[in-house]
Design a protein around this motif. Sequence first.
Motif, PDB file in Angstrom:
ATOM      1  N   ARG A 127       0.875  -1.166   0.000  1.00 12.07           N
ATOM      2  CA  ARG A 127       0.000   0.000   0.000  1.00 12.07           C
ATOM      3  C   ARG A 127       0.918   1.224   0.000  1.00 12.07           C
ATOM      4  NH1 ARG A 127      -2.796  -3.878  -0.102  1.00 12.07           N
ATOM      5  NH2 ARG A 127      -4.879  -4.198   0.701  1.00 12.07           N
ATOM      6  N   TRP A 128       0.355   2.347  -0.362  1.00 13.53           N
ATOM      7  CA  TRP A 128       1.117   3.597  -0.428  1.00 13.53           C
ATOM      8  C   TRP A 128       0.733   4.471   0.756  1.00 13.53           C
ATOM      9  CZ3 TRP A 128       4.842   4.567  -4.069  1.00 13.53           C
ATOM     10  CH2 TRP A 128       4.953   3.593  -5.061  1.00 13.53           C
ATOM     11  N   TYR A 129       1.723   5.163   1.299  1.00  8.44           N
ATOM     12  CA  TYR A 129       1.534   5.980   2.498  1.00  8.44           C
ATOM     13  C   TYR A 129       2.143   7.362   2.288  1.00  8.44           C
ATOM     14  CZ  TYR A 129       0.368   1.515   4.585  1.00  8.44           C
ATOM     15  OH  TYR A 129      -0.223   0.310   4.855  1.00  8.44           O
ATOM     16  N   LYS A 130       1.582   8.317   3.014  1.00  7.10           N
ATOM     17  CA  LYS A 130       2.022   9.707   2.947  1.00  7.10           C
ATOM     18  C   LYS A 130       2.352  10.173   4.355  1.00  7.10           C
ATOM     19  CE  LYS A 130      -0.008  14.174   1.629  1.00  7.10           C
ATOM     20  NZ  LYS A 130      -1.208  14.767   1.010  1.00  7.10           N
ATOM     21  N   ILE A 131       3.498  10.839   4.495  1.00  7.41           N
ATOM     22  CA  ILE A 131       3.896  11.438   5.772  1.00  7.41           C
ATOM     23  C   ILE A 131       3.813  12.957   5.619  1.00  7.41           C
ATOM     24  CG2 ILE A 131       5.759  11.776   7.442  1.00  7.41           C
ATOM     25  CD1 ILE A 131       6.844   9.003   6.489  1.00  7.41           C
ATOM     26  N   VAL A 132       2.984  13.559   6.436  1.00  7.50           N
ATOM     27  CA  VAL A 132       2.853  15.019   6.444  1.00  7.50           C
ATOM     28  C   VAL A 132       3.535  15.523   7.711  1.00  7.50           C
ATOM     29  CG1 VAL A 132       1.260  16.972   6.476  1.00  7.50           C
ATOM     30  CG2 VAL A 132       0.676  14.886   5.187  1.00  7.50           C
ATOM     31  N   PRO A 133       4.633  16.257   7.553  1.00  9.34           N
ATOM     32  CA  PRO A 133       5.346  16.736   8.743  1.00  9.34           C
ATOM     33  C   PRO A 133       4.615  17.875   9.439  1.00  9.34           C
ATOM     34  CG  PRO A 133       6.435  17.513   6.756  1.00  9.34           C
ATOM     35  CD  PRO A 133       5.300  16.632   6.310  1.00  9.34           C
ATOM     36  N   HIS A 134       4.647  17.839  10.776  1.00  5.82           N
ATOM     37  CA  HIS A 134       4.159  18.964  11.577  1.00  5.82           C
ATOM     38  C   HIS A 134       5.342  19.815  12.023  1.00  5.82           C
ATOM     39  CE1 HIS A 134       0.289  16.616  12.703  1.00  5.82           C
ATOM     40  NE2 HIS A 134       0.242  17.095  11.495  1.00  5.82           N
ATOM     41  N   SER A 135       6.486  19.159  12.227  1.00  9.44           N
ATOM     42  CA  SER A 135       7.721  19.889  12.512  1.00  9.44           C
ATOM     43  C   SER A 135       8.861  19.160  11.815  1.00  9.44           C
ATOM     44  CB  SER A 135       7.985  19.985  14.019  1.00  9.44           C
ATOM     45  OG  SER A 135       8.231  18.706  14.567  1.00  9.44           O
ATOM     46  N   LEU A 136       9.837  19.940  11.383  1.00 10.76           N
ATOM     47  CA  LEU A 136      10.985  19.396  10.668  1.00 10.76           C
ATOM     48  C   LEU A 136      12.212  20.196  11.061  1.00 10.76           C
ATOM     49  CD1 LEU A 136      11.097  18.268   7.003  1.00 10.76           C
ATOM     50  CD2 LEU A 136      12.930  19.664   7.917  1.00 10.76           C
ATOM     51  N   PHE A 137      13.265  19.464  11.413  1.00 12.00           N
ATOM     52  CA  PHE A 137      14.532  20.088  11.785  1.00 12.00           C
ATOM     53  C   PHE A 137      15.634  19.534  10.897  1.00 12.00           C
ATOM     54  CE2 PHE A 137      11.913  20.355  15.524  1.00 12.00           C
ATOM     55  CZ  PHE A 137      12.179  21.617  16.021  1.00 12.00           C
ATOM     56  N   PHE A 138      16.568  20.394  10.532  1.00  7.49           N
ATOM     57  CA  PHE A 138      17.754  19.974   9.793  1.00  7.49           C
ATOM     58  C   PHE A 138      18.947  20.098  10.727  1.00  7.49           C
ATOM     59  CE2 PHE A 138      21.277  20.652   6.710  1.00  7.49           C
ATOM     60  CZ  PHE A 138      21.193  19.422   6.082  1.00  7.49           C
ATOM     61  N   ILE A 139      19.597  18.967  10.946  1.00  4.20           N
ATOM     62  CA  ILE A 139      20.786  18.909  11.797  1.00  4.20           C
ATOM     63  C   ILE A 139      22.006  19.110  10.903  1.00  4.20           C
ATOM     64  CG2 ILE A 139      22.082  17.482  13.445  1.00  4.20           C
ATOM     65  CD1 ILE A 139      18.967  18.137  14.057  1.00  4.20           C
ATOM     66  N   ASP A 140      22.910  19.986  11.314  1.00  7.09           N
ATOM     67  CA  ASP A 140      24.121  20.225  10.520  1.00  7.09           C
ATOM     68  C   ASP A 140      25.279  20.557  11.456  1.00  7.09           C
ATOM     69  OD1 ASP A 140      26.116  20.893   8.747  1.00  7.09           O
ATOM     70  OD2 ASP A 140      24.886  22.282   7.576  1.00  7.09           O
ATOM     71  N   ASN A 141      25.987  19.521  11.867  1.00  8.89           N
ATOM     72  CA  ASN A 141      27.117  19.711  12.777  1.00  8.89           C
ATOM     73  C   ASN A 141      28.301  20.404  12.120  1.00  8.89           C
ATOM     74  OD1 ASN A 141      25.716  18.588  14.855  1.00  8.89           O
ATOM     75  ND2 ASN A 141      26.968  16.767  15.052  1.00  8.89           N
ATOM     76  N   SER A 142      28.310  20.532  10.783  1.00  6.89           N
ATOM     77  CA  SER A 142      29.396  21.270  10.139  1.00  6.89           C
ATOM     78  C   SER A 142      29.303  22.760  10.468  1.00  6.89           C
ATOM     79  CB  SER A 142      29.392  21.050   8.623  1.00  6.89           C
ATOM     80  OG  SER A 142      28.289  21.682   8.009  1.00  6.89           O
ATOM     81  N   VAL A 143      28.109  23.227  10.863  1.00  6.24           N
ATOM     82  CA  VAL A 143      27.911  24.613  11.291  1.00  6.24           C
ATOM     83  C   VAL A 143      28.344  24.768  12.748  1.00  6.24           C
ATOM     84  CG1 VAL A 143      26.174  26.417  11.676  1.00  6.24           C
ATOM     85  CG2 VAL A 143      26.056  24.983   9.630  1.00  6.24           C
ATOM     86  N   GLY A 144      28.127  23.732  13.534  1.00  5.91           N
ATOM     87  CA  GLY A 144      28.481  23.713  14.950  1.00  5.91           C
ATOM     88  C   GLY A 144      27.902  22.451  15.562  1.00  5.91           C
ATOM     89  N   LEU A 145      28.615  21.875  16.505  1.00  4.83           N
ATOM     90  CA  LEU A 145      28.163  20.630  17.127  1.00  4.83           C
ATOM     91  C   LEU A 145      26.765  20.815  17.727  1.00  4.83           C
ATOM     92  CD1 LEU A 145      29.150  17.763  17.569  1.00  4.83           C
ATOM     93  CD2 LEU A 145      30.046  18.472  19.777  1.00  4.83           C
ATOM     94  N   GLY A 146      25.823  19.985  17.300  1.00  5.94           N
ATOM     95  CA  GLY A 146      24.452  20.079  17.786  1.00  5.94           C
ATOM     96  C   GLY A 146      23.618  21.137  17.091  1.00  5.94           C
ATOM     97  N   HIS A 147      24.123  21.723  15.992  1.00  5.02           N
ATOM     98  CA  HIS A 147      23.370  22.775  15.292  1.00  5.02           C
ATOM     99  C   HIS A 147      22.105  22.186  14.671  1.00  5.02           C
ATOM    100  CE1 HIS A 147      22.801  26.593  13.233  1.00  5.02           C
ATOM    101  NE2 HIS A 147      22.333  25.863  12.244  1.00  5.02           N
ATOM    102  N   ARG A 148      20.985  22.857  14.918  1.00  7.24           N
ATOM    103  CA  ARG A 148      19.689  22.366  14.449  1.00  7.24           C
ATOM    104  C   ARG A 148      18.840  23.555  14.027  1.00  7.24           C
ATOM    105  NH1 ARG A 148      15.289  18.558  17.548  1.00  7.24           N
ATOM    106  NH2 ARG A 148      14.403  20.435  18.400  1.00  7.24           N
ATOM    107  N   ASP A 149      18.386  23.539  12.772  1.00  7.94           N
ATOM    108  CA  ASP A 149      17.509  24.585  12.245  1.00  7.94           C
ATOM    109  C   ASP A 149      16.103  24.041  12.109  1.00  7.94           C
ATOM    110  OD1 ASP A 149      19.391  26.675  11.796  1.00  7.94           O
ATOM    111  OD2 ASP A 149      20.038  25.709   9.936  1.00  7.94           O
ATOM    112  N   GLU A 150      15.121  24.776  12.610  1.00  5.40           N
ATOM    113  CA  GLU A 150      13.729  24.406  12.377  1.00  5.40           C
ATOM    114  C   GLU A 150      13.316  24.948  11.016  1.00  5.40           C
ATOM    115  OE1 GLU A 150       9.361  24.255  14.474  1.00  5.40           O
ATOM    116  OE2 GLU A 150      10.933  25.464  15.408  1.00  5.40           O
TER     117      GLU A 150
END
Length: 160
Positions: free
Chosen positions: A126-149
């Motif tokens: 069967r096919w499924y769809k995920i609709v995000p309510h919140s999404l964060f992008f983690i990028d430690n190259s910017v700084g350890l633990g860096h997270r953008d909403e």
Amino acid sequence: MTANRHATVLNYLRDHQVATLGTCTDQAPRAAAVFYVNDGFTLFFLSSPTTQHCLNLAKNSRVAVTIQEDYADWLEIKGVQIEGVAHEISGEEEEKARRLYGKKFPVVGKLAQAPAAIVKALARVRWYKIVPHSLFFIDNSVGLGHRDEIDLSPAEKSSP
């Protein structure tokens, strides 16, 4: 959040194939790897409705999703964290998901050329769809633990 960061996240979603899908019932949490395709920040995946994660979705649509690579260096870690809802789709939404999925995964888009085992397995999914309510992008190259909403206003949830 800049438009550049949106593009970075959308490119990241486009360039990766596997998401870890977290579901839950009253008894226990469950995590499963699923191949996905994205339309903007909305994700589509296919799975057998008899898997534990799909049985869980039938009872509780809330999900958590992560997408990342296997990193050896903590300072290189990048990835996506999503909280949202998932549900089975059909009709026009399913056709859209099939079309997008077939572009990303040609074995699904060209079933006439696919191995028999794939064709047989796809007949049961069967096919499924995920609709995000919140999404964060983690990028430690910017700084350890860096997270953008990421802004998930209606205009941003799927691509035009």
